[in-house]
Design a protein around this motif. Structure first.
Motif, PDB file in Angstrom:
ATOM      1  N   LEU A  91       0.835  -1.214   0.000  1.00 51.38           N
ATOM      2  CA  LEU A  91       0.000   0.000   0.000  1.00 51.38           C
ATOM      3  C   LEU A  91       0.865   1.258   0.000  1.00 51.38           C
ATOM      4  O   LEU A  91       0.544   2.247  -0.668  1.00 51.38           O
ATOM      5  CB  LEU A  91      -0.930   0.001   1.217  1.00 51.38           C
ATOM      6  N   THR A  92       1.964   1.222   0.739  1.00 48.68           N
ATOM      7  CA  THR A  92       2.877   2.367   0.760  1.00 48.68           C
ATOM      8  C   THR A  92       3.464   2.617  -0.626  1.00 48.68           C
ATOM      9  O   THR A  92       3.512   3.750  -1.102  1.00 48.68           O
ATOM     10  CB  THR A  92       4.015   2.125   1.773  1.00 48.68           C
ATOM     11  N   ALA A  93       3.897   1.526  -1.284  1.00 50.40           N
ATOM     12  CA  ALA A  93       4.456   1.660  -2.635  1.00 50.40           C
ATOM     13  C   ALA A  93       3.409   2.179  -3.606  1.00 50.40           C
ATOM     14  O   ALA A  93       3.699   3.017  -4.471  1.00 50.40           O
ATOM     15  CB  ALA A  93       5.010   0.314  -3.104  1.00 50.40           C
ATOM     16  N   GLU A  94       2.166   1.689  -3.473  1.00 49.99           N
ATOM     17  CA  GLU A  94       1.100   2.145  -4.355  1.00 49.99           C
ATOM     18  C   GLU A  94       0.810   3.623  -4.143  1.00 49.99           C
ATOM     19  O   GLU A  94       0.617   4.378  -5.100  1.00 49.99           O
ATOM     20  CB  GLU A  94      -0.159   1.319  -4.107  1.00 49.99           C
ATOM     21  N   MET A  95       0.768   4.057  -2.878  1.00 49.75           N
ATOM     22  CA  MET A  95       0.521   5.467  -2.594  1.00 49.75           C
ATOM     23  C   MET A  95       1.601   6.355  -3.204  1.00 49.75           C
ATOM     24  O   MET A  95       1.308   7.371  -3.845  1.00 49.75           O
ATOM     25  CB  MET A  95       0.465   5.694  -1.083  1.00 49.75           C
ATOM     26  N   GLU A  96       2.860   5.966  -3.022  1.00 44.89           N
ATOM     27  CA  GLU A  96       3.964   6.765  -3.561  1.00 44.89           C
ATOM     28  C   GLU A  96       3.898   6.830  -5.079  1.00 44.89           C
ATOM     29  O   GLU A  96       4.142   7.881  -5.683  1.00 44.89           O
ATOM     30  CB  GLU A  96       5.299   6.180  -3.090  1.00 44.89           C
ATOM     31  N   THR A  97       3.550   5.692  -5.698  1.00 44.99           N
ATOM     32  CA  THR A  97       3.459   5.663  -7.156  1.00 44.99           C
ATOM     33  C   THR A  97       2.341   6.558  -7.661  1.00 44.99           C
ATOM     34  O   THR A  97       2.519   7.337  -8.602  1.00 44.99           O
ATOM     35  CB  THR A  97       3.231   4.219  -7.648  1.00 44.99           C
ATOM     36  N   ARG A  98       1.176   6.468  -7.027  1.00 46.47           N
ATOM     37  CA  ARG A  98       0.034   7.268  -7.479  1.00 46.47           C
ATOM     38  C   ARG A  98       0.273   8.757  -7.285  1.00 46.47           C
ATOM     39  O   ARG A  98      -0.114   9.580  -8.129  1.00 46.47           O
ATOM     40  CB  ARG A  98      -1.229   6.823  -6.748  1.00 46.47           C
ATOM     41  N   LEU A  99       0.912   9.124  -6.182  1.00 47.81           N
ATOM     42  CA  LEU A  99       1.203  10.543  -5.966  1.00 47.81           C
ATOM     43  C   LEU A  99       2.213  11.051  -6.991  1.00 47.81           C
ATOM     44  O   LEU A  99       2.096  12.172  -7.500  1.00 47.81           O
ATOM     45  CB  LEU A  99       1.736  10.755  -4.540  1.00 47.81           C
ATOM     46  N   THR A 100       3.198  10.200  -7.325  1.00 45.07           N
ATOM     47  CA  THR A 100       4.176  10.575  -8.347  1.00 45.07           C
ATOM     48  C   THR A 100       3.512  10.745  -9.701  1.00 45.07           C
ATOM     49  O   THR A 100       3.823  11.670 -10.464  1.00 45.07           O
ATOM     50  CB  THR A 100       5.287   9.512  -8.442  1.00 45.07           C
ATOM     51  N   GLU A 101       2.549   9.869 -10.002  1.00 44.11           N
ATOM     52  CA  GLU A 101       1.891   9.907 -11.306  1.00 44.11           C
ATOM     53  C   GLU A 101       1.007  11.135 -11.477  1.00 44.11           C
ATOM     54  O   GLU A 101       0.655  11.494 -12.599  1.00 44.11           O
ATOM     55  CB  GLU A 101       1.065   8.636 -11.509  1.00 44.11           C
TER      56      GLU A 101
ATOM     57  N   VAL B  18       4.930 -12.113 -21.057  1.00 48.41           N
ATOM     58  CA  VAL B  18       5.141 -11.187 -19.950  1.00 48.41           C
ATOM     59  C   VAL B  18       4.232 -11.629 -18.818  1.00 48.41           C
ATOM     60  O   VAL B  18       3.047 -11.908 -19.036  1.00 48.41           O
ATOM     61  CB  VAL B  18       4.797  -9.740 -20.354  1.00 48.41           C
ATOM     62  N   VAL B  19       4.770 -11.719 -17.596  1.00 48.53           N
ATOM     63  CA  VAL B  19       3.959 -12.119 -16.451  1.00 48.53           C
ATOM     64  C   VAL B  19       4.046 -11.070 -15.360  1.00 48.53           C
ATOM     65  O   VAL B  19       5.086 -10.438 -15.156  1.00 48.53           O
ATOM     66  CB  VAL B  19       4.391 -13.497 -15.891  1.00 48.53           C
ATOM     67  N   TYR B  20       2.937 -10.879 -14.650  1.00 51.60           N
ATOM     68  CA  TYR B  20       2.893  -9.977 -13.498  1.00 51.60           C
ATOM     69  C   TYR B  20       1.808 -10.456 -12.555  1.00 51.60           C
ATOM     70  O   TYR B  20       0.907 -11.209 -12.949  1.00 51.60           O
ATOM     71  CB  TYR B  20       2.664  -8.529 -13.936  1.00 51.60           C
ATOM     72  N   ALA B  21       1.891 -10.043 -11.311  1.00 54.35           N
ATOM     73  CA  ALA B  21       0.946 -10.513 -10.295  1.00 54.35           C
ATOM     74  C   ALA B  21      -0.430  -9.908 -10.543  1.00 54.35           C
ATOM     75  O   ALA B  21      -0.552  -8.707 -10.783  1.00 54.35           O
ATOM     76  CB  ALA B  21       1.449 -10.149  -8.903  1.00 54.35           C
ATOM     77  N   THR B  22      -1.463 -10.753 -10.488  1.00 55.19           N
ATOM     78  CA  THR B  22      -2.817 -10.291 -10.794  1.00 55.19           C
ATOM     79  C   THR B  22      -3.314  -9.278  -9.777  1.00 55.19           C
ATOM     80  O   THR B  22      -4.065  -8.366 -10.124  1.00 55.19           O
ATOM     81  CB  THR B  22      -3.790 -11.484 -10.834  1.00 55.19           C
ATOM     82  N   GLU B  23      -2.889  -9.407  -8.515  1.00 53.74           N
ATOM     83  CA  GLU B  23      -3.402  -8.493  -7.493  1.00 53.74           C
ATOM     84  C   GLU B  23      -2.557  -7.227  -7.350  1.00 53.74           C
ATOM     85  O   GLU B  23      -2.889  -6.336  -6.586  1.00 53.74           O
ATOM     86  CB  GLU B  23      -3.472  -9.207  -6.124  1.00 53.74           C
ATOM     87  N   LYS B  24      -1.463  -7.163  -8.114  1.00 53.10           N
ATOM     88  CA  LYS B  24      -0.574  -6.015  -7.985  1.00 53.10           C
ATOM     89  C   LYS B  24      -1.170  -4.779  -8.653  1.00 53.10           C
ATOM     90  O   LYS B  24      -1.717  -4.850  -9.747  1.00 53.10           O
ATOM     91  CB  LYS B  24       0.789  -6.328  -8.609  1.00 53.10           C
ATOM     92  N   PHE B  25      -1.075  -3.637  -7.988  1.00 52.16           N
ATOM     93  CA  PHE B  25      -1.513  -2.377  -8.572  1.00 52.16           C
ATOM     94  C   PHE B  25      -0.739  -2.111  -9.859  1.00 52.16           C
ATOM     95  O   PHE B  25       0.490  -2.131  -9.876  1.00 52.16           O
ATOM     96  CB  PHE B  25      -1.274  -1.245  -7.568  1.00 52.16           C
ATOM     97  N   ARG B  26      -1.483  -1.881 -10.957  1.00 49.91           N
ATOM     98  CA  ARG B  26      -0.829  -1.646 -12.246  1.00 49.91           C
ATOM     99  C   ARG B  26      -0.577  -0.158 -12.411  1.00 49.91           C
ATOM    100  O   ARG B  26      -1.438   0.604 -12.848  1.00 49.91           O
ATOM    101  CB  ARG B  26      -1.690  -2.184 -13.392  1.00 49.91           C
TER     102      ARG B  26
END
Length: 296
Positions: A74-84, A272-280
Motif C-alpha cells: 500500500l505504501t508503494a502504491e501510494m507513492e506511485t500514485r502521488l508521483t503519477e 510477460v507475467v505480473y501478479a494479478t493483485e498487484k496495482f498496475r
C-alpha cells in the motif's frame, strides 16, 4: 515511508536469512539483527525461532509478515500514485527475464525504454523462467519475461511475441546438411540440454513427448545453464542442441554453427507475467505496452 523496522523484518522473513537480507538491503548483518530485535521488543513477542543453521517464523512472525506485505504494498502504491499526479512516468522497475530473453532481446529494448522514460530506473534479474515466475509471484520482481507458458495461478500472462527454436550442430556434423530435423533423427544423437526449470527445456521436452520420446530416454551428453555454454559445446562437436534462433545469428553467419528447422516447426510464445493483485501503475503499464510493441 513505511517503518524501516517493518521493511527489514519483511526482507528477513522472505529470505529466512539475516545474511541474505543484509545483502539485499545494503546493510550490515548486526544492523539488520538490531532492527528486527527492536520490532520484537515493540510487539513484546518473538517473530523468529533461531537455531545455529536456520531461522523460521513463529506464528506471530507469520501474522506480522502478512500485515507487513500489505502495508508495504500500500505504501508503494501510494507513492506511485502521488508521483503519477505529476504526469511523469518514473520510479524503479524490477524486471526479471529468462536467460535467452535477457541476453539476446532485452538489452536494446531497455535502452530504448530508458531513452523514452529517462526518469525510470530499471533493475534486471536474470534467471530461468521458473525462478522468474516465483520472484514475480512473491513480489520480489514487478514483471517478468519468460520463455514458456506461465503455470502460476496468481500470475497474469500475456504473449508478447513468438520465437522459433531450431536444431544446431557443428558444420562438420552428419546432420548439418538436413533441410529439416525430426525428433526421430535427434533422439539418438548426443544431446546438449538446458537445465531443469528453463523455459527452453520445457518446450523442447514437450516437442519430444509429442513425437513419442520421453525426455529421460534421450542421449543427454550434458546439461548446461546458458545458451553461450551450449553453443560452445555444440561448436566443439560434443553433441547437438535445440535453441532459440535469436541466439545463434552471429555463429550461423560466421559458419561456426549450422541451424536446421525442426519438423514440425517449433514456434513458442514469449510471455510477460505480473501478479494479478498487484496495482498496475502507469510505469508498469508503460513497460507492458512498450515490450509488446518492441518484441513484435
Amino acid at each position: 515511508m513505511a517503518d524501516r523496522r517493518l521493511q527489514v523484518f519483511y526482507t528477513v522473513a522472505k529470505q529466512l536469512s539475516f545474511t541474505k537480507a543484509a545483502e539485499i538491503l545494503f546493510m550490515t548483518q548486526p544492523a539488520v539483527t538490531f532492527q528486527v530485535k527492536q520490532l520484537e521488543e515493540h510487539f513484546n513477542t518473538r517473530l523468529f525461532e533461531r537455531s545455529h543453521s536456520k531461522i523460521t517464523l513463529t506464528p506471530a512472525g507469520r501474522l506480522a509478515m502478512e500485515y507487513a506485505e500489505r502495508i508495504l504494498n500500500l505504501t508503494a502504491e501510494m507513492e506511485t500514485r502521488l508521483t503519477e499526479m505529476t504526469g511523469e512516468v518514473g520510479g524503479t522497475l524490477m524486471i526479471g527475464a529468462s536467460t535467452t530473453i535477457a541476453e539476446y532481446m532485452l538489452p536494446r529494448m531497455l535502452g530504448d525504454f530508458k531513452a523514452r522514460y529517462p526518469q525510470v530506473q530499471a533493475r534486471l534479474t536474470v534467471a530461468n523462467s521458473e525462478t522468474v515466475e516465483s520472484k514475480v509471484a512473491d513480489h520480489t520482481l514487478d514483471i517478468g519475461l519468460i520463455e514458456a507458458p506461465s503455470h502460476h495461478p496468481s500470475l497474469k500472462s500475456e504473449v508478447c511475441c513468438e520465437d522459433e527454436l531450431v536444431m544446431i550442430c557443428s558444420a562438420q556434423h552428419e546432420l548439418s546438411k538436413l533441410s529439416f530435423a525430426s525428433a526421430e533423427k535427434l533422439a539418438v544423437q548426443p544431446y546438449i540440454s538446458r537445465e531443469a526449470g528453463s523455459g527452453t527445456r520445457e518446450v523442447v521436452d514437450d516437442f519430444f513427448r509429442r513425437a513419442g520420446f520421453s525426455p529421460e530416454d534421450l542421449n543427454i551428453a550434458m546439461e548446461l545453464g546458458s545458451p553461450e555454454a551450449i553453443k560452445g559445446a555444440v561448436e566443439a562437436g560434443l553433441g547437438i542442441a535445440i535453441v532459440s534462433r535469436a541466439t545463434i545469428l552471429k555463429e550461423v553467419k560466421l559458419g561456426d554453427l549450422v541451424a536446421v528447422p525442426l519438423e514440425p516447426r517449433l514456434i513458442r510464445p514469449l510471455s510477460v507475467v505480473y501478479a494479478t493483485e498487484k496495482f498496475r501503475s502507469k510505469l508498469l503499464q508503460s513497460f507492458l505496452d512498450f515490450t509488446t510493441d518492441a518484441l513484435k
